[in-house]
Design a protein around this motif. Structure first.
Motif, PDB file in Angstrom:
ATOM      1  N   GLU A   1      12.526  -5.984  -1.809  1.00  0.00           N
ATOM      2  CA  GLU A   1      12.788  -5.487  -0.465  1.00  0.00           C
ATOM      3  C   GLU A   1      11.654  -5.844   0.482  1.00  0.00           C
ATOM      4  O   GLU A   1      11.891  -6.227   1.641  1.00  0.00           O
ATOM      5  N   ILE A   2      10.423  -5.719   0.002  1.00  0.00           N
ATOM      6  CA  ILE A   2       9.257  -6.042   0.829  1.00  0.00           C
ATOM      7  C   ILE A   2       9.292  -7.510   1.238  1.00  0.00           C
ATOM      8  O   ILE A   2       9.106  -7.856   2.410  1.00  0.00           O
TER       9      ILE A   2
ATOM     10  N   GLN B   1       0.825  -1.207   0.000  1.00  0.00           N
ATOM     11  CA  GLN B   1       0.000   0.000   0.000  1.00  0.00           C
ATOM     12  C   GLN B   1       0.861   1.260   0.000  1.00  0.00           C
ATOM     13  O   GLN B   1       0.569   2.230  -0.704  1.00  0.00           O
ATOM     14  N   ALA B   2       1.917   1.251   0.809  1.00  0.00           N
ATOM     15  CA  ALA B   2       2.766   2.435   0.969  1.00  0.00           C
ATOM     16  C   ALA B   2       3.594   2.721  -0.269  1.00  0.00           C
ATOM     17  O   ALA B   2       3.842   3.886  -0.612  1.00  0.00           O
ATOM     18  N   GLY B   3       4.055   1.683  -0.947  1.00  0.00           N
ATOM     19  CA  GLY B   3       4.843   1.870  -2.160  1.00  0.00           C
ATOM     20  C   GLY B   3       6.217   2.474  -1.929  1.00  0.00           C
ATOM     21  O   GLY B   3       6.784   3.113  -2.820  1.00  0.00           O
ATOM     22  N   ILE B   4       6.771   2.278  -0.731  1.00  0.00           N
ATOM     23  CA  ILE B   4       8.090   2.840  -0.408  1.00  0.00           C
ATOM     24  C   ILE B   4       9.203   1.963  -0.948  1.00  0.00           C
ATOM     25  O   ILE B   4      10.212   2.452  -1.483  1.00  0.00           O
ATOM     26  N   PHE B   5       9.021   0.658  -0.826  1.00  0.00           N
ATOM     27  CA  PHE B   5      10.073  -0.289  -1.172  1.00  0.00           C
ATOM     28  C   PHE B   5       9.696  -1.115  -2.399  1.00  0.00           C
ATOM     29  O   PHE B   5       8.516  -1.286  -2.717  1.00  0.00           O
TER      30      PHE B   5
ATOM     31  N   MET C   1       6.835  -3.145   8.871  1.00  0.00           N
ATOM     32  CA  MET C   1       7.217  -3.342   7.474  1.00  0.00           C
ATOM     33  C   MET C   1       7.691  -2.072   6.775  1.00  0.00           C
ATOM     34  O   MET C   1       8.547  -2.125   5.891  1.00  0.00           O
ATOM     35  N   ASN C   2       7.150  -0.924   7.146  1.00  0.00           N
ATOM     36  CA  ASN C   2       7.543   0.334   6.491  1.00  0.00           C
ATOM     37  C   ASN C   2       8.615   1.091   7.280  1.00  0.00           C
ATOM     38  O   ASN C   2       8.824   2.279   7.051  1.00  0.00           O
ATOM     39  N   ARG C   3       9.258   0.374   8.218  1.00  0.00           N
ATOM     40  CA  ARG C   3      10.339   0.948   9.044  1.00  0.00           C
ATOM     41  C   ARG C   3       9.900   2.244   9.731  1.00  0.00           C
ATOM     42  O   ARG C   3      10.474   3.329   9.501  1.00  0.00           O
TER      43      ARG C   3
END
Length: 244
Positions: A117-118, A109-113, A157-159
């Motif tokens: 990596e996820i 959902q966040a799309g950061i990694f 998960m999103n650090r």
């Protein structure tokens, strides 16, 4: 030390009742704070306001230097997703997804990694929390302690800069409670700040400091310092005496 969350003169009213009164509080990077108090004193309300899940009646709340109540809800939701983690008494896992898919869902959902990596982050957290062998299982078929471990993995998960936990061990037995708190102390030692609401003195003794709420206001604080296993009994005695 960098301040992650700061409340200035925070007050909250609900249906004519004052729930929080003039709260001034800072949470620094890598700090572990436990919030205690009698039922109905405003513990959970404080957590919801500090994390932006609710908005105060008066006062200001800052996250990483930004004034939260000035932000539109879409931006506030993005901050909660990408920079904060949440663990509650109930794991609130999606029954239609496996353990692993529940954990990775917010990261996608966040799309950061990137996908690689996820997947690696999920594997690492499941391994560290002891649920890697349950990755493909139906969440309805694992124990309450395992479900809570999965919710912790999901929250990390999103650090996030800070983990908000509302009675994270309230539904667990003493053995599972100790295991979950070992995980929290390890996460905190790696640099993640934690603000945790609890009614359990032994759980609170794992924090750096304990804040006691009375009728919506901060009554007392107990400084314990960083947790060490060889001082566990001493810390628990101090926390118990503080509660009296």
């Amino acid at each position: 030390m960098k301040i992650i969350v700061e409340a200035k003169s925070l007050s909250k009213e609900f249906q004519g009742t004052t729930v929080l009164r003039n709260i001034n509080l800072t949470v620094e990077k890598g700090e572990f704070i436990a919030v205690m108090g009698q039922s109905g004193c405003g513990k959970s309300t404080l957590l919801y306001n500090l994390s932006g899940m609710d908005r105060p009646t008066s006062g200001k709340i800052f996250f990483d230097g930004q004034e939260l109540q000035e932000l539109p809800e879409p931006q506030m939701s993005s901050i909660r997703l990408k920079k904060m983690g949440f663990v509650f008494q109930k794991a609130n896992l999606l029954r239609s997804l496996s353990v692993r898919d529940n954990i990775i869902f917010p990261a996608y959902q966040a799309g950061i990694f990137k996908r690689e990596e996820i997947n690696e982050n999920a594997r690492r957290w499941m391994e560290q929390t002891g649920i890697l062998s349950s990755a493909k299982q139906d969440v309805r078929k694992i124990s309450g302690g395992q479900q809570q471990r999965a919710s912790i993995c999901r929250a990390l998960m999103n650090r996030p800069q800070i983990l908000f936990a509302d009675e994270p061990t309230g539904a667990l037995n003493s053995s599972a409670t100790g295991e979950i708190m070992d995980i929290f102390n390890r996460i905190n030692a790696e640099g993640t700040a934690i603000l945790m609401v609890t009614h359990d003195g032994k759980v609170a003794a794992r924090a750096d400091r304990i804040i006691y709420l009375e009728d919506g206001a901060i009554g007392e604080e107990l400084i314990l310092g960083k947790f060490s296993k060889d001082r566990r009994e001493e810390r628990e005695k101090r926390a118990a005496a503080f509660m009296r």
